[in-house]
Design a protein around this motif. Structure first.
Motif, mmCIF file in Angstrom:
data_model
loop_
_atom_site.group_PDB
_atom_site.id
_atom_site.type_symbol
_atom_site.label_atom_id
_atom_site.label_comp_id
_atom_site.label_asym_id
_atom_site.label_seq_id
_atom_site.Cartn_x
_atom_site.Cartn_y
_atom_site.Cartn_z
ATOM 1 N N GLY A 275 3.941 -6.356 14.134
ATOM 2 C CA GLY A 275 4.793 -7.377 14.763
ATOM 3 C C GLY A 275 6.194 -7.130 14.256
ATOM 4 N N SER A 276 6.390 -7.379 12.964
ATOM 5 C CA SER A 276 7.649 -6.962 12.341
ATOM 6 C C SER A 276 7.680 -5.443 12.203
ATOM 7 C CB SER A 276 7.800 -7.605 10.958
ATOM 8 O OG SER A 276 6.818 -7.107 10.060
ATOM 9 N N ASP A 277 6.485 -4.807 12.223
ATOM 10 C CA ASP A 277 6.342 -3.345 12.120
ATOM 11 C C ASP A 277 7.077 -2.821 10.896
ATOM 12 O OD1 ASP A 277 4.746 -3.214 14.422
ATOM 13 O OD2 ASP A 277 6.523 -3.281 15.704
ATOM 14 N N THR A 278 6.637 -3.369 9.766
ATOM 15 C CA THR A 278 7.242 -3.049 8.480
ATOM 16 C C THR A 278 6.165 -2.850 7.423
ATOM 17 O OG1 THR A 278 7.449 -5.422 8.022
ATOM 18 C CG2 THR A 278 9.409 -4.300 8.878
ATOM 19 N N ILE A 279 6.568 -2.189 6.342
ATOM 20 C CA ILE A 279 5.791 -2.140 5.110
ATOM 21 C C ILE A 279 6.592 -2.875 4.051
ATOM 22 C CG2 ILE A 279 4.897 -0.663 3.262
ATOM 23 C CD1 ILE A 279 4.326 1.443 5.396
ATOM 24 N N SER A 280 5.974 -3.885 3.431
ATOM 25 C CA SER A 280 6.627 -4.648 2.371
ATOM 26 C C SER A 280 6.199 -4.127 1.013
ATOM 27 C CB SER A 280 6.288 -6.136 2.491
ATOM 28 O OG SER A 280 6.856 -6.682 3.660
ATOM 29 N N ILE A 281 7.121 -4.197 0.056
ATOM 30 C CA ILE A 281 6.911 -3.650 -1.281
ATOM 31 C C ILE A 281 7.071 -4.765 -2.301
ATOM 32 C CG2 ILE A 281 7.686 -1.904 -2.935
ATOM 33 C CD1 ILE A 281 9.163 -0.609 -0.405
ATOM 34 N N PHE A 282 6.112 -4.876 -3.202
ATOM 35 C CA PHE A 282 6.146 -5.880 -4.263
ATOM 36 C C PHE A 282 5.925 -5.203 -5.614
ATOM 37 C CE2 PHE A 282 4.566 -7.905 -0.448
ATOM 38 C CZ PHE A 282 5.265 -9.098 -0.382
ATOM 39 N N ALA A 283 6.641 -5.674 -6.628
ATOM 40 C CA ALA A 283 6.384 -5.239 -8.004
ATOM 41 C C ALA A 283 5.282 -6.106 -8.588
ATOM 42 C CB ALA A 283 7.653 -5.348 -8.840
ATOM 43 N N ILE A 284 4.367 -5.476 -9.339
ATOM 44 C CA ILE A 284 3.268 -6.186 -9.991
ATOM 45 C C ILE A 284 3.610 -6.379 -11.463
ATOM 46 C CG2 ILE A 284 0.826 -6.112 -10.609
ATOM 47 C CD1 ILE A 284 0.381 -4.269 -8.197
ATOM 48 N N ASP A 285 3.639 -7.628 -11.913
ATOM 49 C CA ASP A 285 3.863 -7.894 -13.337
ATOM 50 C C ASP A 285 2.635 -7.434 -14.119
ATOM 51 O OD1 ASP A 285 3.594 -9.689 -15.852
ATOM 52 O OD2 ASP A 285 5.685 -9.925 -15.248
ATOM 53 N N GLY A 286 2.845 -6.552 -15.091
ATOM 54 C CA GLY A 286 1.746 -5.965 -15.832
ATOM 55 C C GLY A 286 1.009 -6.925 -16.734
ATOM 56 N N SER A 287 1.566 -8.102 -16.967
ATOM 57 C CA SER A 287 0.922 -9.111 -17.800
ATOM 58 C C SER A 287 0.289 -10.217 -16.968
ATOM 59 C CB SER A 287 1.930 -9.724 -18.772
ATOM 60 O OG SER A 287 1.345 -10.756 -19.534
ATOM 61 N N SER A 288 1.074 -10.816 -16.082
ATOM 62 C CA SER A 288 0.604 -11.968 -15.312
ATOM 63 C C SER A 288 -0.078 -11.575 -14.006
ATOM 64 C CB SER A 288 1.773 -12.901 -14.998
ATOM 65 O OG SER A 288 2.662 -12.284 -14.067
ATOM 66 N N GLY A 289 0.179 -10.349 -13.522
ATOM 67 C CA GLY A 289 -0.350 -9.917 -12.241
ATOM 68 C C GLY A 289 0.412 -10.445 -11.047
ATOM 69 N N LEU A 290 1.432 -11.293 -11.280
ATOM 70 C CA LEU A 290 2.167 -11.903 -10.185
ATOM 71 C C LEU A 290 3.058 -10.885 -9.480
ATOM 72 C CD1 LEU A 290 3.176 -15.311 -11.804
ATOM 73 C CD2 LEU A 290 1.175 -14.776 -10.387
ATOM 74 N N LEU A 291 3.373 -11.183 -8.223
ATOM 75 C CA LEU A 291 4.153 -10.289 -7.384
ATOM 76 C C LEU A 291 5.597 -10.765 -7.264
ATOM 77 C CD1 LEU A 291 1.645 -9.760 -4.422
ATOM 78 C CD2 LEU A 291 1.976 -8.303 -6.436
ATOM 79 N N THR A 292 6.510 -9.802 -7.241
ATOM 80 C CA THR A 292 7.918 -10.051 -6.953
ATOM 81 C C THR A 292 8.324 -9.146 -5.802
ATOM 82 O OG1 THR A 292 8.392 -10.576 -9.261
ATOM 83 C CG2 THR A 292 10.270 -10.038 -7.853
ATOM 84 N N PHE A 293 8.900 -9.743 -4.763
ATOM 85 C CA PHE A 293 9.318 -8.955 -3.609
ATOM 86 C C PHE A 293 10.404 -7.959 -4.008
ATOM 87 C CE2 PHE A 293 12.256 -8.337 -0.017
ATOM 88 C CZ PHE A 293 11.395 -7.743 0.889
ATOM 89 N N VAL A 294 10.262 -6.719 -3.558
ATOM 90 C CA VAL A 294 11.234 -5.659 -3.843
ATOM 91 C C VAL A 294 12.041 -5.319 -2.600
ATOM 92 C CG1 VAL A 294 11.523 -3.244 -4.546
ATOM 93 C CG2 VAL A 294 9.839 -4.707 -5.711
ATOM 94 N N ASP A 295 11.338 -4.980 -1.514
ATOM 95 C CA ASP A 295 12.038 -4.519 -0.313
ATOM 96 C C ASP A 295 11.011 -4.362 0.805
ATOM 97 O OD1 ASP A 295 14.120 -3.746 1.281
ATOM 98 O OD2 ASP A 295 14.496 -1.835 0.286
ATOM 99 N N TYR A 296 11.501 -4.098 1.992
ATOM 100 C CA TYR A 296 10.612 -3.688 3.077
ATOM 101 C C TYR A 296 11.285 -2.550 3.827
ATOM 102 C CZ TYR A 296 13.610 -6.440 6.209
ATOM 103 O OH TYR A 296 14.679 -6.938 6.898
ATOM 104 N N ILE A 297 10.476 -1.786 4.577
ATOM 105 C CA ILE A 297 10.999 -0.660 5.342
ATOM 106 C C ILE A 297 10.292 -0.617 6.689
ATOM 107 C CG2 ILE A 297 9.337 1.003 4.373
ATOM 108 C CD1 ILE A 297 11.617 3.097 4.467
ATOM 109 N N SER A 298 11.018 -0.210 7.703
ATOM 110 C CA SER A 298 10.443 -0.078 9.034
ATOM 111 C C SER A 298 9.343 0.989 9.034
ATOM 112 C CB SER A 298 11.532 0.316 10.031
ATOM 113 O OG SER A 298 10.964 0.643 11.298
ATOM 114 N N THR A 299 8.367 0.823 9.924
ATOM 115 C CA THR A 299 7.374 1.879 10.120
ATOM 116 C C THR A 299 7.773 2.808 11.267
ATOM 117 O OG1 THR A 299 6.042 0.469 11.575
ATOM 118 C CG2 THR A 299 5.489 0.480 9.219
ATOM 119 N N PHE A 300 8.940 2.601 11.830
ATOM 120 C CA PHE A 300 9.504 3.499 12.840
ATOM 121 C C PHE A 300 8.522 3.724 13.991
ATOM 122 C CE2 PHE A 300 11.415 4.317 8.753
ATOM 123 C CZ PHE A 300 12.767 4.258 9.042
#
Length: 358
Positions: A275-300
């Motif tokens: 739909g958005s035709d994207t791949i989203s990227i999240f960083a994984i906290d090595g202690s808590s396991g929680l996600l932080t949004f990093v970026d997204y990129i088109s799948t072209f």
């Protein structure tokens, strides 16, 4: 099978309407960022999910055969082509997802339309035996999204890291069920299951376990959220920690969440959205396991139903179902960011990617 360590062998599952013949393969040169030897390697109807075992040179694929659906076993040849070994069929629709155990003794098949989970033993020669366990989800779905949740729809099944339980994701029920698994005899215990309910109407599709940390992550198809859970496998204690949306903030159109992967170094999580035709990227906290949004990129392209990392983690390969394209990215292991490479491929109706490095 090709034995050049600088290359990946990529197998692509497809829908076989239009021009597709079945399963395709190609080689990707890591150093020169070139693709070569694109070829159809098996002719069969709708091999929409494929999994590979490098150690035994085996590939397994779902298929449709008249009024039957099932799983086919193949030997991977030295030229990357496939030789069919046998096929396990059952009346009804074909499965939508396959997975292995760590020792490649079983194939687990999840069936969206039939709402079943099937355990198929693998013989020493790679052929499939008759099922040792079949469970069917019955009754009503959650009904929140009427046209998708009118009944149970099993979309994914995968063993927990200890292999004590099989995690089954049901989009129709908004649930994740953990079935105890006896690896010695290949049987699931339906009576001692544990059920986790997702947010009503979220439509959980796939999940992934972190290989080193006690967390798993779920992509929800109907709202594009990612749910983060902490778990203890032996006691099967599970707690939801976070829900985070995977869509670009300015996107408001129709969308379906699709694939979810963790980078081989365990530092980043990725999801695709159709739909958005994207791949989203999240960083994984090595202690808590929680996600932080990093970026997204088109799948072209349109409809990125699946993507996979090569085992080195240096490259990510995505399949755009609706625009018949394969897109390859260079992955930065430090930042998680993706850079599109100029080596696109045309493959009809691609919906699944399985990668072997040699």
């Amino acid at each position: 099978m090709n034995t050049n360590n600088d290359k990946s062998i990529v197998y692509v599952g497809t829908y076989t309407y239009g021009d597709s013949k079945g399963i395709y393969s190609f080689e990707f040169d890591h150093k020169n960022h070139k693709v070569d030897n694109l070829q159809p390697v098996a002719t069969l109807a709708h091999p929409t999910y494929v999994i590979t075992c490098k150690e035994k040179s085996l590939l397994y694929a779902v298929l449709k055969q008249q009024d039957f659906g099932g799983v086919s076993a193949f030997k991977i040849n030295t030229d990357n082509t496939l030789t069919e070994l046998n096929t396990a069929l059952d009346e009804g629709k074909s499965p939508c997802h396959l997975s292995f155990d760590n020792d490649y003794k079983y194939v687990f098949a999840g069936n969206y339309h039939e709402a079943t989970i099937t355990v198929l033993p693998i013989k020493e020669d790679g052929t499939l035996s008759s099922p040792t366990s079949v469970i069917r989800h019955t009754g009503d779905g959650s009904g929140i999204v009427a046209d998708r949740q009118e009944k149970p729809h099993v979309h994914y099944c995968y063993l927990t890291p200890s292999e004590e339980h099989l995690a089954v994701v049901d989009l129709g029920r908004d649930s994740i069920t953990f079935y105890p698994f006896d690896k010695n005899i290949g049987v699931l215990d339906e009576h001692n299951k544990k059920v986790i309910q997702s947010e009503p109407g979220s439509g959980p599709r796939h999940l992934i376990f972190h290989k080193e940390l006690k967390f798993f992550y779920v992509i929800n198809e109907l709202n594009a959220n990612v749910d983060v859970y902490n778990y203890q496998d032996h006691e099967l204690t599970i707690k939801k920690l976070q829900t985070i949306n995977s869509l670009p903030k300015d996107y408001e159109g129709h969308n379906l969440g699709a694939a979810i992967r963790i980078s081989p170094n365990g530092k980043f999580l990725y999801t695709s959205n159709r739909g958005s035709d994207t791949i989203s990227i999240f960083a994984i906290d090595g202690s808590s396991g929680l996600l932080t949004f990093v970026d997204y990129i088109s799948t072209f392209g349109e409809g990125p139903r699946d993507f996979s990392f090569d085992p080195s983690g240096n490259f990510l390969i995505a399949a755009n179902q609706n625009t018949n394209s394969i897109i390859i990215y260079k992955a930065n292991s430090d930042t998680g960011l993706l850079e599109k490479l100029e080596c696109d491929l045309d493959v009809p109706n691609p919906v699944c990617i399985s990668i072997i490095n040699n």
